[in-house]
Enzyme design. Structure first.
Site: not given
Ligand code: UDP
Length: 428
Positions: A21, A121
């Site tokens: 990520h 995110d």
């Protein structure tokens, strides 16, 4: 002191603390910064600051906001990254991060030129709505996977209370959504459906994001073997596309039977290879490399324990195929490098990634499936040998897709234009 310029648009980026990520967030921030007009602050906890080294060395105006990792009863003290725990902890890490709301609000209110948006995110969606509604700013969601994954999440959304459903539900509240994929791969229809679910058009396919290169700064952490020695080994391989790379990302650990089956296959195949293996999550259990394996393959195979410069390996001319867990970051790095993928999907989105690329498109080869499955050594050995042949139909189709991917991110390409459009809409 802030370097924000009054005429620039300031955004705060909050990556989820996992390599798969943080790294694409970094590649995305690079793309945003080179377009100009944006001031960017990135929030990380102390043990993840090093992930930003390459980015900050390329763009010294980027600010880093370092806040302590909040404690959580299910997360061992000192753990700040998914790399050090198993997948079961992904929700707890997000929940722990939620405790940063108040410190972020405090930082925001004392900033001379606070952000107009949070770029976050989507795994943090369960708590970011509190932040943005308190601050009166926008959220842009970024989950470094493809449109197929979002499509599946939205299609399977039901009223069952679960963390996954909550994330999907709250994704609908995001002002915008960026996806690390491109329309030539997934088709317009999938993007249109996602826009339908979101009830607006601010959904952009901006991938594949290219791994940034910043001098000697290493991606995701220092390599556990000297990078120049590794590159020299690859340079010494005379035949292009003759090396098989084996690696399962930052999260997956193989058990003894899996390691043995894999070691057997590599040994008997006679191919040149690099095998990246990780210590167990507790960093105590050493990798279960079959006894005597390294002596028997000396000269033609490298076993690397710990962190490897994967993006560099996959872009080397000598590397021809990659046995991978099918994490989306690794898939795209294989695509950019023009390396044929051998799929062993293990968990979460890996299965839908493989369904799309292996079953629907025929551009990769399935080798095994499941976190605890043990591949058949004989079969795997044959696949390794076959995988470095030039004329495999999957390789030919994969290389055509690669060309489309590279065109999508060129000036005037679909992803390039989408990124421009995103920046324009954000600033308007
Ligand atoms: N990675 C790396 N070295 C390693 C392991 C992983 O550079 O030893 C990088 C890899 O290149 C990719 C990311 O970490 O950019 C992993 O992302 P992916 O989505 O493939 O898998 P995950 O680790 O999230 O399962």
């Amino acid at each position: 002191m802030s370097s924000s310029s009054a005429k620039n648009t300031h955004i705060l980026v909050i990556p989820y603390p996992a390599s798969g990520h943080i790294l694409p967030h970094i590649d995305l921030i690079h793309q945003l910064v080179i377009r100009g007009g944006l001031d960017i602050t990135v929030l990380v906890t102390p043990k993840n600051v090093h992930f930003l080294n390459s980015l900050v060395s390329l763009h010294p105006t980027i600010e880093t906001l370092v806040l302590p990792f909040p404690s959580h009863p299910n997360i061992p003290a000192g753990v700040e990254n998914m790399q050090d725990v198993t997948i079961d902890s992904f929700a707890d890490i997000s929940i722990a991060f939620g405790q940063l709301c108040d410190p972020i609000i405090h930082w925001f209110r004392s900033h001379p030129c606070p952000p107009i948006a949070i770029f976050c995110d989507t795994l943090f969606n369960p708590w970011t709505h509190r932040l943005v509604s308190t601050l009166g700013i926008k959220t842009i969601g970024f989950m470094p996977t493809n449109a197929q994954f979002f499509f599946n999440c939205f299609s399977h959304l039901d009223s069952t209370p679960s963390f996954a459903n909550e994330i999907t539900l709250k994704t609908k509240d995001n002002w915008g959504l960026l996806i690390n994929s491109f329309t030539e791969l997934e088709g317009d229809e999938k993007f249109k459906s996602i826009k339908g679910f979101m009830k607006h058009d601010r959904v952009w396919g901006v991938g594949p994001l290219i791994p940034i290169k910043a001098g000697d700064k290493e991606r995701g952490g220092p390599s556990s073997v000297p990078t120049d020695e590794l590159m020299a080994w690859l340079d010494s391989c005379q035949v292009d596309k003759s090396v098989v790379y084996v690696g399962f990302g930052s999260q997956i650990r193989l058990n003894r039977q899996q390691m043995e089956a894999l070691g057997n296959a590599l040994e008997k195949s006679g191919v040149r290879f690099i095998w990246a293996v990780k210590n167990d999550h507790d960093h105590v259990v050493v990798p279960l490399i079959p006894s005597g394996f390294e002596d028997r393959v000396a000269g033609r195979g490298l076993v690397i324990r710990g962190w490897v410069p994967q993006a560099l390996i996959l872009s080397h001319r000598a590397v021809g195929s990659y046995l991978t867990h099918f994490g989306w970051g690794s898939v795209l790095e294989g695509l950019i490098g023009g390396v044929l993928l051998l799929a062993w999907p293990m968990q979460v989105d890996h299965f839908s990634n493989a369904a799309m690329l292996v079953d629907q498109m025929g551009v990769a080869i399935r080798v095994c499936e499941g976190l605890t499955s043990v591949p058949d050594s004989e079969n795997l050995m044959k696949i390794f040998t076959e995988s470095i042949k030039e004329d495999r139909s999957e390789r030919i189709a994969w290389m055509k897709l690669r060309e489309k991917a590279l065109n999508a991110i060129k000036i005037g390409g679909s992803s390039y234009k989408a990124m421009d459009d995103f920046v324009t809409q954000l600033q308007s």
